[in-house]
Scaffold this motif. Sequence first.
Motif, PDB file in Angstrom:
ATOM      1  N   ARG A  18       0.491  -1.162   0.133  1.00  0.00           N
ATOM      2  CA  ARG A  18       0.357   0.327  -0.185  1.00  0.00           C
ATOM      3  C   ARG A  18       1.177   0.855  -0.810  1.00  0.00           C
ATOM      4  O   ARG A  18       0.329   2.048   0.534  1.00  0.00           O
ATOM      5  N   VAL A  19       1.949   0.891   0.340  1.00  0.00           N
ATOM      6  CA  VAL A  19       3.062   2.251   0.051  1.00  0.00           C
ATOM      7  C   VAL A  19       3.478   2.410  -1.355  1.00  0.00           C
ATOM      8  O   VAL A  19       4.594   1.613  -1.869  1.00  0.00           O
ATOM      9  N   SER A  20       3.321   4.017  -1.721  1.00  0.00           N
ATOM     10  CA  SER A  20       3.905   3.817  -3.246  1.00  0.00           C
ATOM     11  C   SER A  20       5.637   4.262  -2.821  1.00  0.00           C
ATOM     12  O   SER A  20       5.708   4.893  -2.115  1.00  0.00           O
ATOM     13  N   LEU A  21       6.349   3.512  -3.804  1.00  0.00           N
ATOM     14  CA  LEU A  21       7.942   3.716  -3.676  1.00  0.00           C
ATOM     15  C   LEU A  21       8.299   5.397  -4.289  1.00  0.00           C
ATOM     16  O   LEU A  21       8.618   5.978  -3.820  1.00  0.00           O
ATOM     17  N   GLY A  22       6.855   6.266  -5.544  1.00  0.00           N
ATOM     18  CA  GLY A  22       7.445   7.700  -5.748  1.00  0.00           C
ATOM     19  C   GLY A  22       7.370   8.535  -4.620  1.00  0.00           C
ATOM     20  O   GLY A  22       8.423   8.858  -3.942  1.00  0.00           O
ATOM     21  N   THR A  23       6.160   7.885  -3.475  1.00  0.00           N
ATOM     22  CA  THR A  23       6.273   8.685  -2.160  1.00  0.00           C
ATOM     23  C   THR A  23       6.949   8.518  -1.193  1.00  0.00           C
ATOM     24  O   THR A  23       7.448   9.477  -0.746  1.00  0.00           O
TER      25      THR A  23
END
Lengths: 364, 52
Positions: A95-100
């Motif tokens: 659920r965690v975005s690499l971009g973020t």
Amino acid sequence: MSDDETSPGGRDADATGTSPLAVVREVAPGVAFLVVLAVLARVASTLVPYASALVVAVALGIVLTNTVGVPERLQAGSSTHKLWLEAGIVLMGARVSLGTLVDTGAQLAVLVVGIVALTLVLVEVLARGVFDVHRKLGSLLAAGASVCGVSAAVGVAGSVRATEEHVAYAAGTILLFDVVTLFTYPALGGVLGLSDRVFGVWAGLTMFSTGPVTAAGFAFSDAAGQWATVTKLTRNLLLGVLVGAYSIRYANPGSDDADGAPGEDASTASAFSPRRLWDAFPKFVLGFFAVVVLTSTAVVSDAATAQLTNAYRWLFLLAFVGLGLSVDVADLRDTGVTPIALLLTALVTTSVVALVAVRALLGA
Amino acid sequence: MTTEPTADDSGTVASPLEWAVDRWRHLDRGWRAVAVAGIVTFIAQTGVPVPY
């Protein structure tokens, strides 16, 4: 929370009886017990307005273990809760975005290093200069408050050559704060009107142990839970450095280690050895980042990502029921007033500083 | 480190399953968590529903 935290990695090195059937007999009843309580917590949370299933799970565990108690044959299985927590965190990477992570990584790293250093120095200074706590107990409390709760206190115990009494005392004090902050942080975040990101990072920077940080974060919101966990994982990465630094500090011939374990090798040459750093490194963090990359690059399908989200929620419920079951209120009552006052002073100070810093760097 | 089933001190050869269980119990908890997550991911990829 007397679980399998005998080493940073939590190996069952002294486990006996490796017959598969014996292992199933030993662990399965307790794990099944966790599953039943997790389902109960999930159902109860749907019946009580605004109740977080994770907080209900912890509360259910605490109430059960301190009223009717947990039978001996269920304890081996119920003490596996850290495994489920870490497996859940690995899957939460879906659920965690690499971009973020890339976008906020530098700011997060600055905040983590700054707050960890502040907490470490503050607790050490307060322990010696204000509260007159034994040097080794002060170091255990500093490690626990700054990096990762009981795991850090146990992790540095060998480096500072602490006695079992000091470790038990530090662990009891840290656990008391874990229980209290788990319930007060989400309420405080609501009162202060914090955004999901600010609350998550703030909790991840200042609360002590990984389990309560994750539970408090998700009790606030899903997004806050993800931010809290990512921030806490970044803090946990510093455990190896902390273990090495304390080894060097207590290896000084002038240090007051007269009551330390005899024959302990605390040479400065080995303090920062790759082996030592690797042993203290939380390996599940590698799994977390692998899942972040796999889901961000579409290797894992969207449908599977939704399934993984549900799976990590169940793993967290198992973990938090077990976390609650490990809280012995009688042990917490035995905690002394001085270490509590010391950690309370440090926590209030670092919480205020961290909140100002998070708002300044990440916005409201 | 043992890399495959071998005879123990009493000369008894462990079965592959016993060997795997023994390895598992001596594995760092962090790696065990990664293994559990891997198994769950594999199951999710096969489309088995996980309701919440």
